[in-house]
Design a protein around this motif. Sequence first.
Motif, mmCIF file in Angstrom:
data_model
loop_
_atom_site.group_PDB
_atom_site.id
_atom_site.type_symbol
_atom_site.label_atom_id
_atom_site.label_comp_id
_atom_site.label_asym_id
_atom_site.label_seq_id
_atom_site.Cartn_x
_atom_site.Cartn_y
_atom_site.Cartn_z
ATOM 1 N N GLY A 15 0.795 -1.212 0.000
ATOM 2 C CA GLY A 15 0.000 0.000 0.000
ATOM 3 C C GLY A 15 0.828 1.263 0.000
ATOM 4 N N GLY A 16 2.115 1.126 0.221
ATOM 5 C CA GLY A 16 3.007 2.270 0.265
ATOM 6 C C GLY A 16 3.482 2.703 -1.106
ATOM 7 N N SER A 109 14.794 -4.612 -27.514
ATOM 8 C CA SER A 109 14.691 -3.314 -28.178
ATOM 9 C C SER A 109 15.431 -2.206 -27.438
ATOM 10 C CB SER A 109 13.215 -2.914 -28.317
ATOM 11 O OG SER A 109 12.505 -3.853 -29.101
ATOM 12 N N PHE A 110 15.993 -2.558 -26.295
ATOM 13 C CA PHE A 110 16.731 -1.585 -25.498
ATOM 14 C C PHE A 110 18.225 -1.869 -25.596
ATOM 15 C CE2 PHE A 110 13.397 0.756 -23.320
ATOM 16 C CZ PHE A 110 12.297 -0.044 -23.571
ATOM 17 N N ASP A 111 18.993 -0.798 -25.650
ATOM 18 C CA ASP A 111 20.419 -0.917 -25.941
ATOM 19 C C ASP A 111 21.306 -0.847 -24.699
ATOM 20 O OD1 ASP A 111 19.160 1.284 -28.198
ATOM 21 O OD2 ASP A 111 19.972 -0.617 -28.934
ATOM 22 N N THR A 112 20.873 -0.103 -23.714
ATOM 23 C CA THR A 112 21.691 0.130 -22.534
ATOM 24 C C THR A 112 20.839 -0.081 -21.298
ATOM 25 O OG1 THR A 112 22.977 1.789 -23.741
ATOM 26 C CG2 THR A 112 23.191 1.774 -21.344
ATOM 27 N N TRP A 113 21.447 -0.700 -20.290
ATOM 28 C CA TRP A 113 20.723 -1.027 -19.058
ATOM 29 C C TRP A 113 21.473 -0.497 -17.846
ATOM 30 C CZ3 TRP A 113 16.119 -3.861 -18.999
ATOM 31 C CH2 TRP A 113 15.713 -4.360 -20.238
ATOM 32 N N GLY A 114 20.700 -0.117 -16.840
ATOM 33 C CA GLY A 114 21.296 0.229 -15.572
ATOM 34 C C GLY A 114 21.593 -1.018 -14.760
ATOM 35 N N GLN A 115 22.118 -0.809 -13.576
ATOM 36 C CA GLN A 115 22.545 -1.932 -12.741
ATOM 37 C C GLN A 115 21.392 -2.539 -11.950
ATOM 38 O OE1 GLN A 115 22.753 1.177 -11.845
ATOM 39 N NE2 GLN A 115 22.180 1.262 -9.674
ATOM 40 N N GLY A 116 20.290 -1.842 -11.864
ATOM 41 C CA GLY A 116 19.127 -2.341 -11.144
ATOM 42 C C GLY A 116 19.090 -1.866 -9.700
ATOM 43 N N THR A 117 17.880 -1.773 -9.178
ATOM 44 C CA THR A 117 17.692 -1.404 -7.783
ATOM 45 C C THR A 117 16.582 -2.283 -7.205
ATOM 46 O OG1 THR A 117 17.297 0.447 -6.251
ATOM 47 C CG2 THR A 117 16.049 0.470 -8.303
ATOM 48 N N GLN A 118 16.795 -2.785 -6.004
ATOM 49 C CA GLN A 118 15.862 -3.720 -5.393
ATOM 50 C C GLN A 118 14.689 -2.987 -4.769
ATOM 51 O OE1 GLN A 118 16.014 -7.300 -5.120
ATOM 52 N NE2 GLN A 118 13.924 -6.999 -4.351
ATOM 53 N N VAL A 119 13.503 -3.484 -5.069
ATOM 54 C CA VAL A 119 12.272 -3.014 -4.422
ATOM 55 C C VAL A 119 11.632 -4.218 -3.744
ATOM 56 C CG1 VAL A 119 9.953 -2.112 -4.792
ATOM 57 C CG2 VAL A 119 11.894 -1.125 -6.029
ATOM 58 N N THR A 120 11.401 -4.110 -2.449
ATOM 59 C CA THR A 120 10.782 -5.180 -1.690
ATOM 60 C C THR A 120 9.540 -4.638 -1.004
ATOM 61 O OG1 THR A 120 12.933 -6.208 -1.289
ATOM 62 C CG2 THR A 120 11.101 -6.916 0.105
ATOM 63 N N VAL A 121 8.412 -5.299 -1.265
ATOM 64 C CA VAL A 121 7.140 -4.888 -0.681
ATOM 65 C C VAL A 121 6.696 -5.966 0.291
ATOM 66 C CG1 VAL A 121 4.787 -4.136 -1.137
ATOM 67 C CG2 VAL A 121 6.588 -3.710 -2.828
#
Length: 123
Positions: A15-16, A109-121
């Motif tokens: 819910g956040g 279709s995407f050429d460049t990616w970030g390193q990612g960030t964790q989301v935990t609910v």
Amino acid sequence: QVQLVESGGGLVQAGGSLRLSCAASGRTSSTYAMGWFRQAPGKGREFVGRIRWTGGTPYYSDSVKGRFTISRDNAKNTVYLQMNSLKPEDTAVYYCAASRNLSPIRPESFDTWGQGTQVTVSS
């Protein structure tokens, strides 16, 4: 070459809300669209939504439509993912990606990616 750095992930109760940022640097003029994806443990990379640097209405997957909002700040070369009404099933690593295509959806279709960030609910 474009570099992407995500930030803003973390732990939130169901819910956040959370807001992710994706800062782009380098040859950003070579990209037309920015996308957000997510990947939960044991699952494939799922398209969340995309936005064009030049404007227009962002495009969202059905699973997040009405809860998530993508926006951009061209002056800062930054794209945002505002996530509201979060659910435990939104738990994943979230990635931003840059594309030279106008209407990309598939990861290929995407050429460049970030390193990612964790989301935990949490429930």
